[in-house]
Scaffold this motif. Sequence first.
Motif, PDB file in Angstrom:
ATOM      1  N   LYS A  17      14.378   5.735   6.795  1.00  0.00           N
ATOM      2  CA  LYS A  17      14.905   5.303   5.474  1.00  0.00           C
ATOM      3  C   LYS A  17      14.349   3.956   5.021  1.00  0.00           C
ATOM      4  N   ILE A  18      13.397   3.430   5.786  1.00  0.00           N
ATOM      5  CA  ILE A  18      12.804   2.132   5.405  1.00  0.00           C
ATOM      6  C   ILE A  18      11.980   2.304   4.127  1.00  0.00           C
ATOM      7  N   PRO A  19      12.138   1.392   3.151  1.00  0.00           N
ATOM      8  CA  PRO A  19      11.382   1.509   1.897  1.00  0.00           C
ATOM      9  C   PRO A  19       9.869   1.272   2.081  1.00  0.00           C
ATOM     10  N   VAL A  20       9.101   1.973   1.283  1.00  0.00           N
ATOM     11  CA  VAL A  20       7.633   1.880   1.343  1.00  0.00           C
ATOM     12  C   VAL A  20       7.076   1.777  -0.073  1.00  0.00           C
ATOM     13  N   ALA A  21       6.085   0.920  -0.232  1.00  0.00           N
ATOM     14  CA  ALA A  21       5.332   0.868  -1.500  1.00  0.00           C
ATOM     15  C   ALA A  21       3.861   1.120  -1.187  1.00  0.00           C
ATOM     16  N   ILE A  22       3.224   1.883  -2.049  1.00  0.00           N
ATOM     17  CA  ILE A  22       1.772   2.035  -1.925  1.00  0.00           C
ATOM     18  C   ILE A  22       1.154   1.575  -3.239  1.00  0.00           C
ATOM     19  N   ILE A  23       0.206   0.662  -3.124  1.00  0.00           N
ATOM     20  CA  ILE A  23      -0.404   0.077  -4.319  1.00  0.00           C
ATOM     21  C   ILE A  23      -1.910   0.270  -4.240  1.00  0.00           C
ATOM     22  N   GLN A  24      -2.418   1.024  -5.179  1.00  0.00           N
ATOM     23  CA  GLN A  24      -3.866   1.310  -5.235  1.00  0.00           C
ATOM     24  C   GLN A  24      -4.508   0.429  -6.303  1.00  0.00           C
ATOM     25  N   ASN A  25      -5.689  -0.074  -6.027  1.00  0.00           N
ATOM     26  CA  ASN A  25      -6.399  -0.944  -6.982  1.00  0.00           C
ATOM     27  C   ASN A  25      -5.511  -2.083  -7.483  1.00  0.00           C
ATOM     28  N   GLY A  26      -4.778  -2.678  -6.562  1.00  0.00           N
ATOM     29  CA  GLY A  26      -3.831  -3.730  -6.929  1.00  0.00           C
ATOM     30  C   GLY A  26      -4.489  -4.894  -7.651  1.00  0.00           C
ATOM     31  N   THR A  27      -3.775  -5.459  -8.598  1.00  0.00           N
ATOM     32  CA  THR A  27      -4.155  -6.587  -9.466  1.00  0.00           C
ATOM     33  C   THR A  27      -5.231  -6.219 -10.483  1.00  0.00           C
ATOM     34  N   ARG A  28      -5.706  -4.983 -10.448  1.00  0.00           N
ATOM     35  CA  ARG A  28      -6.722  -4.537 -11.428  1.00  0.00           C
ATOM     36  C   ARG A  28      -6.045  -3.815 -12.582  1.00  0.00           C
ATOM     37  N   GLU A  29      -6.812  -3.578 -13.641  1.00  0.00           N
ATOM     38  CA  GLU A  29      -6.228  -2.901 -14.794  1.00  0.00           C
ATOM     39  C   GLU A  29      -5.885  -1.445 -14.481  1.00  0.00           C
ATOM     40  N   ASP A  30      -6.603  -0.855 -13.504  1.00  0.00           N
ATOM     41  CA  ASP A  30      -6.337   0.550 -13.143  1.00  0.00           C
ATOM     42  C   ASP A  30      -5.395   0.674 -11.938  1.00  0.00           C
ATOM     43  N   GLU A  31      -4.570  -0.349 -11.735  1.00  0.00           N
ATOM     44  CA  GLU A  31      -3.604  -0.333 -10.631  1.00  0.00           C
ATOM     45  C   GLU A  31      -2.665   0.872 -10.731  1.00  0.00           C
ATOM     46  N   GLY A  43       8.808   4.783  -2.292  1.00  0.00           N
ATOM     47  CA  GLY A  43       9.644   5.778  -1.623  1.00  0.00           C
ATOM     48  C   GLY A  43      10.182   5.195  -0.339  1.00  0.00           C
ATOM     49  N   THR A  44      10.449   6.074   0.610  1.00  0.00           N
ATOM     50  CA  THR A  44      10.863   5.655   1.952  1.00  0.00           C
ATOM     51  C   THR A  44       9.937   6.383   2.926  1.00  0.00           C
ATOM     52  N   ILE A  45      10.048   6.035   4.183  1.00  0.00           N
ATOM     53  CA  ILE A  45       9.167   6.675   5.178  1.00  0.00           C
ATOM     54  C   ILE A  45       9.232   8.202   5.061  1.00  0.00           C
ATOM     55  N   ASP A  46      10.448   8.762   4.867  1.00  0.00           N
ATOM     56  CA  ASP A  46      10.525  10.227   4.833  1.00  0.00           C
ATOM     57  C   ASP A  46      10.147  10.849   3.482  1.00  0.00           C
ATOM     58  N   THR A  47       9.868  10.044   2.463  1.00  0.00           N
ATOM     59  CA  THR A  47       9.473  10.642   1.169  1.00  0.00           C
ATOM     60  C   THR A  47       8.056  10.248   0.734  1.00  0.00           C
ATOM     61  N   ILE A  48       7.466   9.253   1.396  1.00  0.00           N
ATOM     62  CA  ILE A  48       6.270   8.617   0.832  1.00  0.00           C
ATOM     63  C   ILE A  48       5.062   9.561   0.730  1.00  0.00           C
ATOM     64  N   GLU A  49       4.963  10.504   1.650  1.00  0.00           N
ATOM     65  CA  GLU A  49       3.800  11.410   1.584  1.00  0.00           C
ATOM     66  C   GLU A  49       3.866  12.260   0.306  1.00  0.00           C
ATOM     67  N   LYS A  50       5.089  12.681  -0.049  1.00  0.00           N
ATOM     68  CA  LYS A  50       5.279  13.464  -1.278  1.00  0.00           C
ATOM     69  C   LYS A  50       4.943  12.601  -2.518  1.00  0.00           C
ATOM     70  N   VAL A  51       5.376  11.335  -2.450  1.00  0.00           N
ATOM     71  CA  VAL A  51       5.116  10.400  -3.559  1.00  0.00           C
ATOM     72  C   VAL A  51       3.600  10.233  -3.759  1.00  0.00           C
ATOM     73  N   VAL A  52       2.896  10.117  -2.649  1.00  0.00           N
ATOM     74  CA  VAL A  52       1.432   9.947  -2.711  1.00  0.00           C
ATOM     75  C   VAL A  52       0.778  11.165  -3.355  1.00  0.00           C
ATOM     76  N   GLU A  53       1.259  12.322  -2.967  1.00  0.00           N
ATOM     77  CA  GLU A  53       0.714  13.573  -3.509  1.00  0.00           C
ATOM     78  C   GLU A  53       1.000  13.662  -5.013  1.00  0.00           C
ATOM     79  N   GLU A  54       2.245  13.388  -5.387  1.00  0.00           N
ATOM     80  CA  GLU A  54       2.641  13.486  -6.804  1.00  0.00           C
ATOM     81  C   GLU A  54       1.875  12.497  -7.683  1.00  0.00           C
ATOM     82  N   ASN A  55       1.668  11.284  -7.155  1.00  0.00           N
ATOM     83  CA  ASN A  55       1.002  10.244  -7.955  1.00  0.00           C
ATOM     84  C   ASN A  55      -0.501  10.196  -7.724  1.00  0.00           C
ATOM     85  N   GLN A  56      -0.976  11.094  -6.851  1.00  0.00           N
ATOM     86  CA  GLN A  56      -2.402  11.153  -6.507  1.00  0.00           C
ATOM     87  C   GLN A  56      -2.955   9.780  -6.144  1.00  0.00           C
ATOM     88  N   LEU A  57      -2.279   9.163  -5.194  1.00  0.00           N
ATOM     89  CA  LEU A  57      -2.713   7.829  -4.755  1.00  0.00           C
ATOM     90  C   LEU A  57      -3.771   7.959  -3.673  1.00  0.00           C
TER      91      LEU A  57
END
Length: 259
Positions: free
Chosen positions: A189-203, A208-222
């Motif tokens: 249940k630990i919170p997770v953030a994934i940030i792609q191209n951070g600080t750029r205009e295309d960030e 999510g959390t550890i148990d949801t983050i893989e789904k979040v990555v898939e949905e957001n195509q990170l």
Amino acid sequence: MKTARLTVVGAGPGDPDLITLKAIKILALADVILYDALVNPVLLEHAPTAEKIFVGKRKGCYVYQQEQINDLIVSRALSHGHVVRLKGGDPFIFGRGSEELDFVKEYGIETAMVPGISSALAVPAYQGIPLTKRGSAESFWVITGTTKRHTLSTDVALAAQSNATVAILMGMSKLSEIVSAFAKAGKEKIPVAIIQNGTREDEKTGFGTIDTIEKVVEENQLTSPAIIVIGKVVENRSVLSKNITHLQEQPSYKEVRYA
Ligand SMILES: C[S@@+](CC[C@H](N)C(=O)[O-])C[C@H]1O[C@@H](n2cnc3c(N)ncnc32)[C@H](O)[C@@H]1O
């Protein structure tokens, strides 16, 4: 005859304003710049007369192997003078900056180092995520997801047992293993953030959390380049009211040139 010189310089995480004044001054004094894929090319405008050579990855493939980069640094320093090795973030944080400085030593080349703002710090910060916060995290780990042997760093499992914030670089291809390591430590249940191209205009981001983050990555195509931040600080992040503003269009910025 120009003095053969190598300055390893940090370019910051992507926003072209997140570079140091010292780095800008050094760029203006460069004869040759060897730069990586994570360097914002806008920064090359600080060196209008220097020869610029891209030595990073293009479409997932290295244009130059590390040995070739080392040789290029030496040959250009001996023939042209001042070589600036411009690297994303900070050159000493998973940047091989010290290896390049060590390599040129035996050729009698003068060396210097200008630190940069590492993506490990700045990318979470632009999302309002402090790596330490009273009551949330007393320390942080910055870990590479992928080691020299292309395996997940064993430090990830150790970090998962701590209460520290964990920032993982180069970890996207190892996300399932990272999730397993944290789940094994009872941190589903630990919170997770994934940030792609951070600080750029295309960030792009995903939360999510550890148990949801893989789904979040898939949905957001990170995908890479991204930083995985794991810890309580992710849910305790500050809400920032302003979007990222790039200052380079402002006249005062353009006037910052050093001869
Ligand atoms: C070889 S490491 C270089 C790190 C760099 N020396 C630094 O201090 O930021 C490359 C990794 O850093 C992370 N990274 C660098 N810049 C990034 C950015 N703007 N947004 C997200 N991750 C970034 C990614 O994990 C990427 O795969």
